[in-house]
Every structure is written in structure tokens, then in C-alpha cells.
Design a protein around this motif. Structure first.
Motif, PDB file in Angstrom:
ATOM      1  N   UNK A 240      -1.485  12.094 -19.611  1.00 18.56           N
ATOM      2  CA  UNK A 240      -1.131  11.177 -18.527  1.00 18.56           C
ATOM      3  C   UNK A 240      -2.124  11.360 -17.389  1.00 18.56           C
ATOM      4  N   UNK A 241      -2.488  10.265 -16.757  1.00 18.92           N
ATOM      5  CA  UNK A 241      -3.388  10.293 -15.615  1.00 18.92           C
ATOM      6  C   UNK A 241      -2.584   9.875 -14.384  1.00 18.92           C
ATOM      7  N   UNK A 242      -2.630  10.690 -13.351  1.00 17.51           N
ATOM      8  CA  UNK A 242      -1.940  10.394 -12.101  1.00 17.51           C
ATOM      9  C   UNK A 242      -2.971  10.318 -10.987  1.00 17.51           C
ATOM     10  N   UNK A 243      -2.963   9.235 -10.252  1.00 15.72           N
ATOM     11  CA  UNK A 243      -3.880   9.066  -9.126  1.00 15.72           C
ATOM     12  C   UNK A 243      -3.065   8.862  -7.862  1.00 15.72           C
ATOM     13  N   UNK A 244      -3.640   9.202  -6.749  1.00 16.05           N
ATOM     14  CA  UNK A 244      -3.017   8.898  -5.473  1.00 16.05           C
ATOM     15  C   UNK A 244      -4.093   8.426  -4.515  1.00 16.05           C
ATOM     16  N   UNK A 245      -3.685   7.670  -3.534  1.00  9.61           N
ATOM     17  CA  UNK A 245      -4.593   7.071  -2.576  1.00  9.61           C
ATOM     18  C   UNK A 245      -4.145   7.463  -1.178  1.00  9.61           C
ATOM     19  N   UNK A 246      -5.061   7.925  -0.381  1.00  8.76           N
ATOM     20  CA  UNK A 246      -4.739   8.223   1.010  1.00  8.76           C
ATOM     21  C   UNK A 246      -5.648   7.396   1.909  1.00  8.76           C
ATOM     22  N   UNK A 247      -5.167   7.119   3.075  1.00  3.67           N
ATOM     23  CA  UNK A 247      -5.939   6.344   4.028  1.00  3.67           C
ATOM     24  C   UNK A 247      -5.728   6.930   5.408  1.00  3.67           C
ATOM     25  N   UNK A 248      -6.719   6.817   6.247  1.00  2.00           N
ATOM     26  CA  UNK A 248      -6.590   7.388   7.571  1.00  2.00           C
ATOM     27  C   UNK A 248      -6.911   6.443   8.705  1.00  2.00           C
ATOM     28  N   UNK A 249      -7.323   5.236   8.408  1.00  2.00           N
ATOM     29  CA  UNK A 249      -7.668   4.301   9.478  1.00  2.00           C
ATOM     30  C   UNK A 249      -6.415   3.693  10.103  1.00  2.00           C
ATOM     31  N   UNK A 250      -6.459   3.556  11.406  1.00  2.00           N
ATOM     32  CA  UNK A 250      -5.389   2.877  12.130  1.00  2.00           C
ATOM     33  C   UNK A 250      -5.811   1.428  12.320  1.00  2.00           C
ATOM     34  N   UNK A 251      -5.035   0.514  11.806  1.00  2.00           N
ATOM     35  CA  UNK A 251      -5.416  -0.893  11.880  1.00  2.00           C
ATOM     36  C   UNK A 251      -4.906  -1.592  13.127  1.00  2.00           C
ATOM     37  N   UNK A 252      -4.065  -0.908  13.914  1.00  2.00           N
ATOM     38  CA  UNK A 252      -3.511  -1.549  15.100  1.00  2.00           C
ATOM     39  C   UNK A 252      -4.187  -1.086  16.392  1.00  2.00           C
ATOM     40  N   UNK A 253      -5.230  -0.267  16.290  1.00  2.00           N
ATOM     41  CA  UNK A 253      -5.916   0.232  17.486  1.00  2.00           C
ATOM     42  C   UNK A 253      -6.850  -0.850  18.032  1.00  2.00           C
ATOM     43  N   UNK A 254      -7.081  -0.885  19.347  1.00  2.00           N
ATOM     44  CA  UNK A 254      -7.962  -1.897  19.934  1.00  2.00           C
ATOM     45  C   UNK A 254      -9.403  -1.772  19.437  1.00  2.00           C
ATOM     46  N   UNK A 255      -9.840  -0.562  19.095  1.00  3.46           N
ATOM     47  CA  UNK A 255     -11.172  -0.376  18.531  1.00  3.46           C
ATOM     48  C   UNK A 255     -11.140   0.796  17.563  1.00  3.46           C
ATOM     49  N   UNK A 256     -12.130   0.821  16.680  1.00  2.00           N
ATOM     50  CA  UNK A 256     -12.170   1.846  15.644  1.00  2.00           C
ATOM     51  C   UNK A 256     -12.515   3.198  16.234  1.00  2.00           C
ATOM     52  N   UNK A 257     -11.804   4.227  15.812  1.00  2.00           N
ATOM     53  CA  UNK A 257     -12.041   5.595  16.255  1.00  2.00           C
ATOM     54  C   UNK A 257     -12.409   6.416  15.028  1.00  2.00           C
ATOM     55  N   UNK A 258     -13.603   6.989  15.029  1.00  5.89           N
ATOM     56  CA  UNK A 258     -14.089   7.732  13.865  1.00  5.89           C
ATOM     57  C   UNK A 258     -13.232   8.963  13.582  1.00  5.89           C
ATOM     58  N   UNK A 259     -12.638   9.540  14.586  1.00  7.97           N
ATOM     59  CA  UNK A 259     -11.758  10.708  14.472  1.00  7.97           C
ATOM     60  C   UNK A 259     -12.384  11.836  13.661  1.00  7.97           C
ATOM     61  N   UNK A 260     -13.621  12.106  13.942  1.00  5.52           N
ATOM     62  CA  UNK A 260     -14.322  13.196  13.265  1.00  5.52           C
ATOM     63  C   UNK A 260     -13.942  14.507  13.933  1.00  5.52           C
ATOM     64  N   UNK A 261     -13.671  15.504  13.121  1.00  5.80           N
ATOM     65  CA  UNK A 261     -13.316  16.814  13.648  1.00  5.80           C
ATOM     66  C   UNK A 261     -14.571  17.594  14.025  1.00  5.80           C
ATOM     67  N   UNK A 262     -14.387  18.559  14.909  1.00  9.89           N
ATOM     68  CA  UNK A 262     -15.508  19.382  15.340  1.00  9.89           C
ATOM     69  C   UNK A 262     -16.099  20.119  14.138  1.00  9.89           C
TER      70      UNK A 262
END
Length: 59
Positions: A8-30
Motif C-alpha cells: 500500500x502507498x500512503x501519501x500526505x500533502x501539507x501546505x503552509x501558505x496563507x491565502x487570506x493575507x494582504x501580501x505573501x510572507x515568505x516566513x523563512x526561519x533564521x
């Protein structure tokens, strides 16, 4: 490959972008390289999912 090996193959998808923000924030960690989105937390999610699937298999 899963069909060939009869697995059996199990996949999952994660996402981190906020689509309701006024502008895109890269949210890169230090210390994180620009343009990368590697997050060790996703590996933890994959392990937890694998444990769940293994514990709940019905034979």
C-alpha cells in the motif's frame, strides 16, 4: 512499484501558505536557506501517519 510489490502507498500533502493575507510572507526561519521549505516537522507527521497506519491495519 507498490502494485508490483503488493504494498500500500500512503501519501500526505501539507501546505503552509496563507491565502487570506494582504501580501505573501515568505516566513523563512533564521538560518534557513532562501527558497527552501524544508521542515523537520513534516518528517514527524510522516512518522506519525506511518505509525497510525501500521497500528490500524486490518488483515
Amino acid at each position: 512499484m507498490s502494485d508490483f510489490r503488493d504494498l500500500n502507498l500512503y501519501m500526505f500533502f501539507t501546505s503552509g501558505d496563507l491565502l487570506d493575507a494582504p501580501e505573501w510572507d515568505e516566513r523563512r526561519r533564521e538560518g534557513e536557506l532562501e527558497g527552501t521549505q524544508h521542515d523537520a516537522g513534516h518528517f514527524d507527521i510522516a512518522l506519525e501517519l506511518a505509525r497510525y497506519v501500521a497500528d490500524n491495519l486490518l488483515f
